[in-house]
Design a protein around this motif. Structure first.
Motif, PDB file in Angstrom:
ATOM      1  N   LEU A   1      10.846 -54.004  26.526  1.00 36.32           N
ATOM      2  CA  LEU A   1       9.425 -54.032  26.232  1.00 36.32           C
ATOM      3  C   LEU A   1       8.559 -53.795  27.456  1.00 36.32           C
ATOM      4  O   LEU A   1       7.332 -53.875  27.378  1.00 36.32           O
ATOM      5  CB  LEU A   1       9.060 -55.359  25.553  1.00 36.32           C
ATOM      6  N   ASP A   2       9.178 -53.483  28.590  1.00 35.36           N
ATOM      7  CA  ASP A   2       8.451 -52.984  29.755  1.00 35.36           C
ATOM      8  C   ASP A   2       8.476 -51.461  29.818  1.00 35.36           C
ATOM      9  O   ASP A   2       7.968 -50.869  30.760  1.00 35.36           O
ATOM     10  CB  ASP A   2       9.048 -53.543  31.058  1.00 35.36           C
ATOM     11  N   GLU A   3       9.084 -50.838  28.814  1.00 36.57           N
ATOM     12  CA  GLU A   3       9.196 -49.382  28.760  1.00 36.57           C
ATOM     13  C   GLU A   3       8.540 -48.841  27.501  1.00 36.57           C
ATOM     14  O   GLU A   3       8.458 -49.525  26.481  1.00 36.57           O
ATOM     15  CB  GLU A   3      10.662 -48.943  28.758  1.00 36.57           C
ATOM     16  N   VAL A   4       8.137 -47.603  27.585  1.00 33.95           N
ATOM     17  CA  VAL A   4       7.717 -46.848  26.409  1.00 33.95           C
ATOM     18  C   VAL A   4       8.765 -45.775  26.158  1.00 33.95           C
ATOM     19  O   VAL A   4       9.088 -44.986  27.052  1.00 33.95           O
ATOM     20  CB  VAL A   4       6.333 -46.207  26.613  1.00 33.95           C
ATOM     21  N   ASN A   5       9.325 -45.769  24.961  1.00 31.82           N
ATOM     22  CA  ASN A   5      10.318 -44.777  24.539  1.00 31.82           C
ATOM     23  C   ASN A   5       9.776 -44.074  23.304  1.00 31.82           C
ATOM     24  O   ASN A   5       9.444 -44.732  22.312  1.00 31.82           O
ATOM     25  CB  ASN A   5      11.640 -45.461  24.192  1.00 31.82           C
ATOM     26  N   TRP A   6       9.705 -42.751  23.349  1.00 27.97           N
ATOM     27  CA  TRP A   6       9.151 -42.053  22.180  1.00 27.97           C
ATOM     28  C   TRP A   6       9.673 -40.630  22.102  1.00 27.97           C
ATOM     29  O   TRP A   6      10.461 -40.196  22.931  1.00 27.97           O
ATOM     30  CB  TRP A   6       7.618 -42.105  22.180  1.00 27.97           C
ATOM     31  N   CYS A   7       9.251 -39.938  21.071  1.00 25.23           N
ATOM     32  CA  CYS A   7       9.607 -38.545  20.738  1.00 25.23           C
ATOM     33  C   CYS A   7      11.115 -38.293  20.766  1.00 25.23           C
ATOM     34  O   CYS A   7      11.581 -37.361  21.431  1.00 25.23           O
ATOM     35  CB  CYS A   7       8.868 -37.554  21.617  1.00 25.23           C
ATOM     36  N   PRO A   8      11.914 -39.062  20.018  1.00 24.40           N
ATOM     37  CA  PRO A   8      13.353 -38.775  19.960  1.00 24.40           C
ATOM     38  C   PRO A   8      13.637 -37.543  19.105  1.00 24.40           C
ATOM     39  O   PRO A   8      12.922 -37.251  18.143  1.00 24.40           O
ATOM     40  CB  PRO A   8      13.921 -40.035  19.299  1.00 24.40           C
ATOM     41  N   TYR A   9      14.716 -36.833  19.441  1.00 25.28           N
ATOM     42  CA  TYR A   9      15.096 -35.631  18.699  1.00 25.28           C
ATOM     43  C   TYR A   9      16.607 -35.466  18.756  1.00 25.28           C
ATOM     44  O   TYR A   9      17.219 -35.615  19.813  1.00 25.28           O
ATOM     45  CB  TYR A   9      14.413 -34.402  19.304  1.00 25.28           C
ATOM     46  N   PHE A  10      17.214 -35.134  17.617  1.00 22.21           N
ATOM     47  CA  PHE A  10      18.660 -34.972  17.530  1.00 22.21           C
ATOM     48  C   PHE A  10      19.128 -33.652  18.134  1.00 22.21           C
ATOM     49  O   PHE A  10      18.481 -32.611  17.970  1.00 22.21           O
ATOM     50  CB  PHE A  10      19.119 -34.975  16.074  1.00 22.21           C
ATOM     51  N   HIS A  11      20.276 -33.689  18.810  1.00 19.98           N
ATOM     52  CA  HIS A  11      20.997 -32.454  19.096  1.00 19.98           C
ATOM     53  C   HIS A  11      21.558 -31.941  17.772  1.00 19.98           C
ATOM     54  O   HIS A  11      21.940 -32.732  16.905  1.00 19.98           O
ATOM     55  CB  HIS A  11      22.134 -32.709  20.091  1.00 19.98           C
ATOM     56  N   PRO A  12      21.621 -30.616  17.564  1.00 20.92           N
ATOM     57  CA  PRO A  12      22.083 -30.105  16.265  1.00 20.92           C
ATOM     58  C   PRO A  12      23.511 -30.475  15.906  1.00 20.92           C
ATOM     59  O   PRO A  12      23.888 -30.377  14.733  1.00 20.92           O
ATOM     60  CB  PRO A  12      21.907 -28.586  16.400  1.00 20.92           C
ATOM     61  N   ASP A  13      24.327 -30.899  16.880  1.00 20.33           N
ATOM     62  CA  ASP A  13      25.679 -31.339  16.513  1.00 20.33           C
ATOM     63  C   ASP A  13      25.708 -32.774  16.017  1.00 20.33           C
ATOM     64  O   ASP A  13      26.768 -33.262  15.586  1.00 20.33           O
ATOM     65  CB  ASP A  13      26.660 -31.145  17.672  1.00 20.33           C
ATOM     66  N   GLY A  14      24.559 -33.468  16.063  1.00 20.42           N
ATOM     67  CA  GLY A  14      24.471 -34.828  15.558  1.00 20.42           C
ATOM     68  C   GLY A  14      25.148 -35.868  16.418  1.00 20.42           C
ATOM     69  O   GLY A  14      25.245 -37.036  16.009  1.00 20.42           O
ATOM     70  N   LYS A  15      25.574 -35.497  17.614  1.00 19.80           N
ATOM     71  CA  LYS A  15      26.333 -36.426  18.457  1.00 19.80           C
ATOM     72  C   LYS A  15      25.513 -37.014  19.609  1.00 19.80           C
ATOM     73  O   LYS A  15      26.039 -37.794  20.408  1.00 19.80           O
ATOM     74  CB  LYS A  15      27.569 -35.716  19.021  1.00 19.80           C
ATOM     75  N   SER A  16      24.250 -36.623  19.723  1.00 19.01           N
ATOM     76  CA  SER A  16      23.406 -37.162  20.785  1.00 19.01           C
ATOM     77  C   SER A  16      21.948 -36.978  20.408  1.00 19.01           C
ATOM     78  O   SER A  16      21.612 -36.257  19.459  1.00 19.01           O
ATOM     79  CB  SER A  16      23.701 -36.480  22.124  1.00 19.01           C
ATOM     80  N   LEU A  17      21.078 -37.626  21.160  1.00 17.61           N
ATOM     81  CA  LEU A  17      19.652 -37.423  20.998  1.00 17.61           C
ATOM     82  C   LEU A  17      18.980 -37.446  22.358  1.00 17.61           C
ATOM     83  O   LEU A  17      19.512 -37.955  23.342  1.00 17.61           O
ATOM     84  CB  LEU A  17      19.041 -38.447  20.049  1.00 17.61           C
ATOM     85  N   ILE A  18      17.782 -36.874  22.405  1.00 20.82           N
ATOM     86  CA  ILE A  18      17.000 -36.793  23.633  1.00 20.82           C
ATOM     87  C   ILE A  18      15.614 -37.339  23.346  1.00 20.82           C
ATOM     88  O   ILE A  18      15.134 -37.269  22.215  1.00 20.82           O
ATOM     89  CB  ILE A  18      16.957 -35.337  24.146  1.00 20.82           C
ATOM     90  N   TRP A  19      14.976 -37.922  24.367  1.00 21.14           N
ATOM     91  CA  TRP A  19      13.647 -38.498  24.170  1.00 21.14           C
ATOM     92  C   TRP A  19      12.958 -38.626  25.519  1.00 21.14           C
ATOM     93  O   TRP A  19      13.501 -38.255  26.555  1.00 21.14           O
ATOM     94  CB  TRP A  19      13.754 -39.836  23.456  1.00 21.14           C
TER      95      TRP A  19
END
Length: 354
Positions: free
Chosen positions: A259-277
């Motif tokens: 809660l000291d961080e802001v995490n947003w705009c996640p998006y899947f890699h098309p292989d479904g094995k990772s995400l980026i944000w």
């Protein structure tokens, strides 16, 4: 874009670095990148030009086009543009008036989904207020307006045949498609709180997916259609964290919890094995917070969603947000201020999975 308010506006101090008003000078297509980024990214180059500010870009299904939002020269609100990826000439797709946001291609590439408030009955006054504010020096902090006239529309790729999908009082935006094109997930505050909703691609069969106090937004389907990832500040105002929820609403998983961080705009890699944000540390306040891209491996089943160890992807002093992968997973498109003029623009790089 983002919302955690029950009202029409929300002040987001932590994004002030993103939106300085830009000059119209062009910048080089490629600049030196921090050496630490070379592990993941290569061949970095700028892809949006000629507009004061641009961002939140998404690929067409064939990977040849992008759609994004940008400020037109002399107009105070984002509009939607489409552009051939290897060209520099954007084409206006939205009406040219009112706030717009969050464009996304249909999986068959024939139409584009976006949110617009061009039906605002007081649009002349709304525009005048924004122009007056800009004339006085502009907003001192980033502020996103959750316009109650914002609704979801689709439009043909050539800009004809616009159709309205939502017509409910309140903010309806931040929409995206399932891989099969049958479903849309979006954010709405139609019940007084910003939650996630699902509907059929034609706007029918609307049903609520999340119902927890606080903002839930920026949703995307997993490639297999079983999960939706999103951001929420339900635990602490402004401090967005990442979550995943199964499309039947029965299983929900929190993916980040600091809660000291802001995490947003996640998006899947098309292989479904990772995400980026994008993530920033707010433990020392917004003045020192810098948004950078982060990546994590994931493992999913129909009932479980497990997050692996995160890794930082971008470095340096620029703001890096809103990352998306190309349909083949070989390129990364994101919004950054790393250009020589420091304005928010779209950047592209070849991607190497960690």
């Amino acid at each position: 874009m983002m919302n955690t308010s029950l009202g029409n506006k929300r002040d987001w101090a932590f994004l002030s670095a993103m939106i300085c008003l830009a000059s119209l000078s062009l910048v080089p297509e490629a600049l030196a990148q921090p050496a630490s980024e070379a592990t993941f990214l290569s061949n970095q180059r700028q892809v949006s030009f000629g507009l004061p500010r641009a961002g939140e870009g998404y690929f067409s299904p064939d990977g040849q086009w992008i759609v994004y939002q940008a400020y037109p020269v002399g107009y105070p609100f984002y509009q939607i543009y489409v552009q051939k990826l290897d060209e520099k000439t954007p084409r206006l797709l939205s009406t040219g008036r009112g706030r717009t946001t969050c464009a996304y291609f249909t999986p068959d590439q024939k139409r584009i989904l976006f949110a617009s408030a061009h039906t605002d009955p007081a649009i002349d006054l709304t525009e005048k207020k924004a122009r007056d504010e800009a004339a006085q020096g502009g907003r001192r902090r980033y502020q996103w307006d959750f316009d109650p006239h914002m609704d979801l529309y689709t439009i043909n790729f050539d800009g004809t045949g616009m159709q309205r999908l939502t017509d409910t009082p309140g903010y309806d935006a931040e929409g995206s498609y399932s891989a099969d094109g049958q479903q849309i997930v979006f954010t709405s505050n139609r019940d007084g709180d910003a939650d996630l909703y699902l509907m059929n691609a034609d706007g029918s069969n609307v049903r609520q997916l999340t119902n927890t106090p606080g903002y839930d937004g920026g949703p995307f389907f997993s490639p297999d259609g079983q999960w939706v990832i999103f951001r929420s500040d339900r635990e602490k105002e402004h401090m967005l964290q990442l979550f995943a929820i199964s499309v039947d609403g029965k299983h929900e998983v929190q993916l980040t919890k600091n809660l000291d961080e802001v995490n947003w705009c996640p998006y899947f890699h098309p292989d479904g094995k990772s995400l980026i944000w994008s993530r920033a540390d707010y433990s020392k306040g917004p003045a020192s917070a810098k948004f950078k891209l982060w990546w994590m491996p994931i493992e999913t089943t129909s009932t479980t969603f497990t997050a692996g160890t995160p890794r930082q992807i971008t470095f340096g002093d620029a703001t890096d947000v809103l990352p998306v992968f190309s349909p083949d997973g070989k390129q990364l498109l994101w919004t950054s201020t790393r250009g020589s003029d420091g304005t928010s623009q779209l950047w592209l790089a070849d991607w190497k999975t960690p």
